[in-house]
Write a protein that holds these residues in place. Structure first.
Motif, mmCIF file in Angstrom:
data_model
loop_
_atom_site.group_PDB
_atom_site.id
_atom_site.type_symbol
_atom_site.label_atom_id
_atom_site.label_comp_id
_atom_site.label_asym_id
_atom_site.label_seq_id
_atom_site.Cartn_x
_atom_site.Cartn_y
_atom_site.Cartn_z
ATOM 1 N N LEU A 49 0.827 -1.208 0.000
ATOM 2 C CA LEU A 49 0.000 0.000 0.000
ATOM 3 C C LEU A 49 0.862 1.259 0.000
ATOM 4 N N VAL A 50 1.868 1.278 0.859
ATOM 5 C CA VAL A 50 2.688 2.492 1.027
ATOM 6 C C VAL A 50 4.017 2.320 0.313
ATOM 7 N N MET A 51 4.247 3.145 -0.715
ATOM 8 C CA MET A 51 5.510 3.138 -1.455
ATOM 9 C C MET A 51 5.902 4.577 -1.753
ATOM 10 N N PRO A 52 7.204 4.873 -1.846
ATOM 11 C CA PRO A 52 7.649 6.267 -1.960
ATOM 12 C C PRO A 52 7.281 6.942 -3.278
ATOM 13 N N ALA A 53 7.447 6.270 -4.401
ATOM 14 C CA ALA A 53 7.254 6.923 -5.694
ATOM 15 C C ALA A 53 5.802 6.927 -6.146
ATOM 16 N N LEU A 54 5.110 5.828 -5.945
ATOM 17 C CA LEU A 54 3.727 5.668 -6.394
ATOM 18 C C LEU A 54 3.010 4.772 -5.395
ATOM 19 N N ASP A 55 1.954 5.287 -4.746
ATOM 20 C CA ASP A 55 1.291 4.481 -3.716
ATOM 21 C C ASP A 55 0.630 3.252 -4.341
#
Length: 394
Positions: A61-67
């Motif tokens: 769910l949580v990613m730096p570049a693209l959720d």
């Protein structure tokens, strides 16, 4: 080696946790071909070139570049036929709706996720997909009819327990066909004749057997002589069989045994007026009719609006998913509350561990059933076990 690679399902997994990705590749590389990325944009570029050979997409769910939800929404537009799974440690109801409705996510797995849990979820999704495509010959109504001619069938009893205190509260009567079950599962055997008159013949034979055994049920279970038995929607709509159901119910009641009937959800259609009319007739006579495998199809909530059913029995895969899947867990908790407000019994089958049972007790489920609590056994074996207990206590 190349041929082996092609045979393994291809899983695209996107997660910013390098350790998890490494553990997945290391542990599951023998079962699946994992393509892993920590960047959602890079994963989409890969998918654009490889959508035809990709079997499943998994995203954090949580990613730096693209959720994760944005990534899954874009992947859904790019490759709508590929199933999608969301990993999340905590997901809001708003994000959950977005994941389901817009990203078309079919599973939400709780993080931290064990590799074994991930493997089990992947296999369930891929096996379900393969089952839809499977076209091999299965059992037939003719086979079932021949088994009845040979009297090659019998019943077993699976105990049912109150969720509140795990006390015995009855049993479900299940059909077994020993010869046919050497080749096929009992569910697919029954499914093969659910829309054929042979299902009425099988049902009438089983009810006659239960009437003969009613005194033994009563002696074995006493005040808890509450039996559940399956019937098909086809049978419920057959006038002669419907009258047989009413007579059977009265005969069992006169012998001190209460009976409820269960129909699998997949056989029920909310606009089937004939079925609903007969279900209403049963309700008027206080004969309980329960939706079995509730939550396994697309008609669950529409069926509840008909107000002709006495209760629901949750699908075993849905129950199993309460421990690992946010969607399944949230639905079970919610439906327990809805059932309580509607005055419906809400039971659960497929209880495979104490942890599942404890969670469902908290949710307010009425009744539990499953191998962890008690496996199906022949009546004779249950009687023998009860007799041994009495001799030991005496």
């Amino acid at each position: 080696m190349d041929q082996v690679e092609k045979q393994r399902p291809v899983i695209l997994m996107v997660d910013d946790d390098e350790k998890l990705l490494a553990a997945v590749r290391r542990t599951l590389s023998g079962c699946f071909e994992f393509v892993t990325h920590t960047d959602g944009h890079a994963a989409l570029d890969w998918l654009a070139e490889n959508r035809d050979r990709t079997d499943l997409i998994i995203s954090d769910l949580v990613m730096p570049a693209l959720d994760g939800i944005s990534f899954l929404k874009q992947s859904a537009r790019m490759a709508p036929s590929i199933h999608r799974v969301l990993l999340s440690g905590n997901v809001s109801s708003l994000s959950l709706r977005e994941a389901i409705n817009q990203a078309m996510v079919i599973r939400v797995l709780a993080k931290p996720v064990a590799v074994s849990v991930l493997k089990d979820a992947i296999e369930r999704i891929l096996n379900a997909e393969a089952a839809v495509k499977k076209t091999v010959a299965g059992p037939s109504a003719v086979m079932v009819n021949n088994a009845i001619d040979r009297a090659d069938f019998h019943t077993v009893l699976q105990p049912r327990f109150r969720a509140s205190d795990l006390g015995l509260c009855g049993a479900e009567v299940l059909c077994r066909m020993p010869t046919l079950e050497k080749e096929f599962g009992i569910d697919e055997i029954i499914e093969s004749c659910q829309d054929n008159p042979v299902i009425n013949r099988l049902g009438s034979q089983l009810m006659a057997l239960m009437v003969d055994q009613a005194p033994r049920y009563s002696a074995l279970l006493g005040d808890e002589a509450n039996l559940a038995v399956n019937i098909s929607a086809f049978s419920l709509k057959t006038p002669q069989f419907f009258e047989l159901v009413i007579r059977f119910y009265e005969k069992m009641r006169m012998r001190g045994v209460k009976v409820s009937f269960e129909i699998p959800e997949r056989q029920l259609v909310p606009n089937d007026l004939e079925m609903l009319a007969n279900a209403a007739r049963l309700r008027e006579r206080a004969i309980p009719l329960v939706i079995d495998d509730f939550g396994s199809g697309n008609n669950s909530l529409d069926l509840l609006r008909q107000e002709v059913f006495a209760g629901i029995k949750l699908d075993r895969d849905l129950v199993r998913g309460t421990m690992t899947d946010f969607l399944d867990d949230a639905f079970v908790e919610w439906i327990a509350k809805v059932g309580s407000k509607l005055g419906l019994s809400v039971s659960a089958k497929g209880i495979e561990s104490a942890k599942v049972a404890e969670k469902l007790q908290v949710y307010g489920i009425t009744e539990l059933q499953g191998f962890h609590l008690g496996a199906p056994i022949p009546l004779e074996q249950w009687e023998e076990t009860a007799g041994m207990s009495l001799r030991a206590s005496g």
